[in-house]
Each structure stands twice: as C-alpha cells, then as structure tokens.
Design an enzyme around this catalytic site. Sequence first.
Site: not given
Length: 244
Positions: A112, A132
Amino acid sequence: MGAEMVTTRRDGEVCIVRLQREGKLNALSEQMAAQLIAALGSDDVTGSRVVVLAGSPKAFSAGADLTEFTDPSPEETIRYYRGPGRIWELLPELPQPSIAAISGWAIGGGLELALSADLRVADETARFGLPEVSLGILPSAGGMSRLVRLLGTARAKQLILLGERFDAAQALEMGLVAQVVAAGDAEAAALRLAGTLAAQPPLALQVTRTLIDRSDDVPLAASIELEKLAQGMLSMSSDAYRAE
C-alpha cells in the site's frame, strides 16, 4: 532516543528516503511510521524535486507491524489513522513526484505504501501481495482504492479477495510497476527515473501530476476543462516554451 529507522539523503535534486528496520523486514511500527512522517517533512525532502522511497535488499516493507495492534477498538483505530497511520496519505500529498524502489517483500501495508507513490520500480527479487482478508481484516490504507484505479475492478478483486502473491514479472505485466531490473538495481533504476523527472519544468510537472491524480474524481468533460484551464496558466509561466 529510539533507533533511527528512517533516513534521508540528498543526491542533487533528488531525496532518497530509506526504511531501515531490516531485522523486522521494514514492518511499519508506530515509531517507524512517525519517523517516516517526520522525514517527509524534513528540509531534505521539501527542498528536493523528486523523492525516492527505498527499503532494504530483503524487503521494501512487510507492512504494518501487527504485533502492536492489541486494541481493536474503534477509538484506537481512529487514533491510529489520525496519527502514525497518516503515513499512507503523505506521499500523494507531496508537491513533488515520488518513486518507490522495491526489492524483496512489499506485502500488505508495504505494498500500500508503494502504491501511494507516483511510480514504482522493482528488481527481480520483489514479491507482492495483500493478505489482509485472510487475517479477517482488509487493506485499509488505500490498497483497495488505489489498486482498483490502477488495475481495474476484476484484477483488484482477484488479488485482494484471494490474497494472491505475485512476483516482479507479474507486477510489470499488470502495470503495477514501471520497470523490472536485475536484483539489487531497483534503487539505481529509480534514481535514473528521478533524474529524468527532476529535469522537467517543475510547475508543469506538479500541475500535470495533480490533474492526473484528480481525473478519476470528476466527469470527463470537467476533467478536460480543467486541462484547458491549467494549460492557460502554465503557458504564462517562465518555464513555458515560446517560439523565437
């Protein structure tokens, strides 16, 4: 005083910001994130024309340090994203462009962070993924939104919902990285790109980058009108080309 986990170094008009928590694969602890926030506000960065964000040979970053997330309360989540969790928003907010130089792991919040840069260069050792969902959470630092805009909805769902790992060659094929180079050469390649960017007229570079970033936020007709207005402004700048 805590350990120095982030350093800055100027190379002409380029500032290299380095993550150096190698023993933890550059996992972003709150302390490290706070140091990175401070680094991005330093004179080295603000006085540069391009920022290169680099990690270590084994890892760009393995993501947020999940060992610190012991209190999952809404209050703690809000505190985190208003504090050290702001780091994922800061690269796009810089006036100058940024390049992520990726070696080794760029996983979870590390990917990210790389996605928040304008360009990404990877070497052959780079490995990517957003795991995630398998941990019962989701990529919440811009990973979903940026991946959808970069790769499209179908590919983003594939990578995020399945938690697929992928290598540098696959990242290049998808368009996630701009270049793949030999092992150990990611930073040198990023610096070459940074040199090209630093040589561009700075106002045109800044305005063009901003309009590209905002183009998804407005209808096409409005985006084109913004281009025309920006062109009118830039044509009056001292950097604009004028025929003799």
